[in-house]
Design a protein around this motif. Sequence first.
Motif, PDB file in Angstrom:
ATOM      1  N   VAL A  16      47.567  48.339  61.663  1.00 18.51           N
ATOM      2  CA  VAL A  16      47.988  47.568  60.851  1.00 18.51           C
ATOM      3  C   VAL A  16      48.749  46.545  61.506  1.00 18.51           C
ATOM      4  O   VAL A  16      49.740  46.660  62.398  1.00 18.51           O
ATOM      5  N   TRP A  17      48.748  45.211  61.174  1.00 23.25           N
ATOM      6  CA  TRP A  17      49.739  44.357  61.897  1.00 23.25           C
ATOM      7  C   TRP A  17      49.516  43.134  60.783  1.00 23.25           C
ATOM      8  O   TRP A  17      49.232  43.001  59.867  1.00 23.25           O
ATOM      9  N   ASP A  18      51.062  42.345  61.192  1.00 23.28           N
ATOM     10  CA  ASP A  18      51.221  41.258  60.042  1.00 23.28           C
ATOM     11  C   ASP A  18      50.645  40.015  60.841  1.00 23.28           C
ATOM     12  O   ASP A  18      50.516  39.866  61.956  1.00 23.28           O
ATOM     13  N   TRP A  43      50.291  37.755  55.556  1.00 25.75           N
ATOM     14  CA  TRP A  43      49.679  39.016  55.016  1.00 25.75           C
ATOM     15  C   TRP A  43      49.403  40.109  56.054  1.00 25.75           C
ATOM     16  O   TRP A  43      49.696  40.011  57.273  1.00 25.75           O
ATOM     17  N   LEU A  44      49.433  41.302  55.434  1.00 26.82           N
ATOM     18  CA  LEU A  44      49.010  42.485  56.529  1.00 26.82           C
ATOM     19  C   LEU A  44      47.687  42.569  56.695  1.00 26.82           C
ATOM     20  O   LEU A  44      46.926  42.587  55.717  1.00 26.82           O
ATOM     21  N   CYS A  45      46.879  42.890  57.752  1.00 30.07           N
ATOM     22  CA  CYS A  45      45.669  43.290  58.275  1.00 30.07           C
ATOM     23  C   CYS A  45      45.777  44.634  58.323  1.00 30.07           C
ATOM     24  O   CYS A  45      46.545  45.373  59.300  1.00 30.07           O
ATOM     25  N   PHE A  46      44.859  45.446  57.553  1.00 31.75           N
ATOM     26  CA  PHE A  46      44.577  46.959  58.046  1.00 31.75           C
ATOM     27  C   PHE A  46      43.185  46.941  58.238  1.00 31.75           C
ATOM     28  O   PHE A  46      42.349  46.402  57.803  1.00 31.75           O
ATOM     29  N   LYS A  52      38.131  46.862  56.791  1.00 31.04           N
ATOM     30  CA  LYS A  52      39.221  45.974  57.049  1.00 31.04           C
ATOM     31  C   LYS A  52      39.522  45.780  55.558  1.00 31.04           C
ATOM     32  O   LYS A  52      38.972  45.423  54.787  1.00 31.04           O
ATOM     33  N   ARG A  53      40.968  45.463  55.420  1.00 30.38           N
ATOM     34  CA  ARG A  53      41.729  45.216  54.289  1.00 30.38           C
ATOM     35  C   ARG A  53      42.679  44.079  54.487  1.00 30.38           C
ATOM     36  O   ARG A  53      43.424  44.139  55.654  1.00 30.38           O
ATOM     37  N   ARG A  54      43.214  43.461  53.583  1.00 28.94           N
ATOM     38  CA  ARG A  54      44.335  42.287  53.533  1.00 28.94           C
ATOM     39  C   ARG A  54      45.092  42.496  52.298  1.00 28.94           C
ATOM     40  O   ARG A  54      44.841  42.728  51.460  1.00 28.94           O
ATOM     41  N   LEU A  55      46.564  42.478  52.899  1.00 32.04           N
ATOM     42  CA  LEU A  55      47.410  42.658  51.806  1.00 32.04           C
ATOM     43  C   LEU A  55      48.485  41.662  51.776  1.00 32.04           C
ATOM     44  O   LEU A  55      49.249  41.196  52.657  1.00 32.04           O
ATOM     45  N   THR A  56      48.805  40.689  50.544  1.00 31.00           N
ATOM     46  CA  THR A  56      49.600  39.724  50.522  1.00 31.00           C
ATOM     47  C   THR A  56      49.973  39.589  48.956  1.00 31.00           C
ATOM     48  O   THR A  56      49.175  39.916  48.077  1.00 31.00           O
ATOM     49  N   PRO A  57      51.377  39.601  48.615  1.00 30.95           N
ATOM     50  CA  PRO A  57      52.690  39.450  49.849  1.00 30.95           C
ATOM     51  C   PRO A  57      52.445  40.906  50.198  1.00 30.95           C
ATOM     52  O   PRO A  57      52.141  41.943  49.694  1.00 30.95           O
ATOM     53  N   PHE A  58      53.417  40.927  51.476  1.00 30.85           N
ATOM     54  CA  PHE A  58      53.961  42.244  51.959  1.00 30.85           C
ATOM     55  C   PHE A  58      55.271  42.587  51.967  1.00 30.85           C
ATOM     56  O   PHE A  58      56.114  41.579  51.977  1.00 30.85           O
ATOM     57  N   LEU A  72      49.644  53.821  50.570  1.00 34.30           N
ATOM     58  CA  LEU A  72      49.633  53.119  49.317  1.00 34.30           C
ATOM     59  C   LEU A  72      49.556  51.477  49.349  1.00 34.30           C
ATOM     60  O   LEU A  72      48.959  50.936  48.758  1.00 34.30           O
ATOM     61  N   LEU A  73      50.135  51.098  50.476  1.00 36.96           N
ATOM     62  CA  LEU A  73      49.844  49.536  50.535  1.00 36.96           C
ATOM     63  C   LEU A  73      48.527  49.302  50.991  1.00 36.96           C
ATOM     64  O   LEU A  73      47.713  48.519  50.353  1.00 36.96           O
ATOM     65  N   CYS A  74      47.918  50.087  51.523  1.00 31.38           N
ATOM     66  CA  CYS A  74      46.392  50.023  52.305  1.00 31.38           C
ATOM     67  C   CYS A  74      45.467  50.099  50.886  1.00 31.38           C
ATOM     68  O   CYS A  74      44.577  49.251  50.815  1.00 31.38           O
ATOM     69  N   ARG A  75      45.656  50.988  50.124  1.00 37.48           N
ATOM     70  CA  ARG A  75      44.948  51.309  48.851  1.00 37.48           C
ATOM     71  C   ARG A  75      44.990  50.181  48.258  1.00 37.48           C
ATOM     72  O   ARG A  75      44.120  49.652  47.471  1.00 37.48           O
ATOM     73  N   SER A  76      46.012  49.376  47.808  1.00 42.70           N
ATOM     74  CA  SER A  76      46.294  48.147  47.069  1.00 42.70           C
ATOM     75  C   SER A  76      45.758  47.032  47.866  1.00 42.70           C
ATOM     76  O   SER A  76      45.829  45.900  47.180  1.00 42.70           O
ATOM     77  N   ALA A  77      45.600  46.985  49.068  1.00 38.80           N
ATOM     78  CA  ALA A  77      44.895  45.780  49.693  1.00 38.80           C
ATOM     79  C   ALA A  77      43.648  45.477  49.476  1.00 38.80           C
ATOM     80  O   ALA A  77      43.103  46.272  49.233  1.00 38.80           O
TER      81      ALA A  77
END
Length: 102
Positions: A16-18, A43-46, A52-58, A72-77
């Motif tokens: 995971v990285w921002d 965003w966060l990149c998983f 691969k997944r993306r989460l915004t905002p983080f 939990l963050l990854c599942r919501s990405a």
Amino acid sequence: MAMRVFRDPDGREWQVWDVVPSREVESGSRRQHYLPPEMAEGWLCFEAADQKRRLTPFPAGWEERDDEFMHLLCRSAELVKARGVARPAEEAQLVEEAHGAD
């Protein structure tokens, strides 16, 4: 850029990285117009071996949180489609895995 690794309950390893747009992008360059508004703050990149997944905002301080929180963050990405041509069976499996644990 912050980065960390965690394992989900199934034992899958995730990196995971921002990703934060540069000042050049934020200050109005042509590249800025390619980013959707919700990604303007980054965003966060998983990334795991198979998806691969993306989460915004983080949330701030994400890099210090435990593996359960990261899962939990990854599942919501949002699942990111692989570049190139994906076979329908592979894509269906990724979607099923992404939503199957809900």
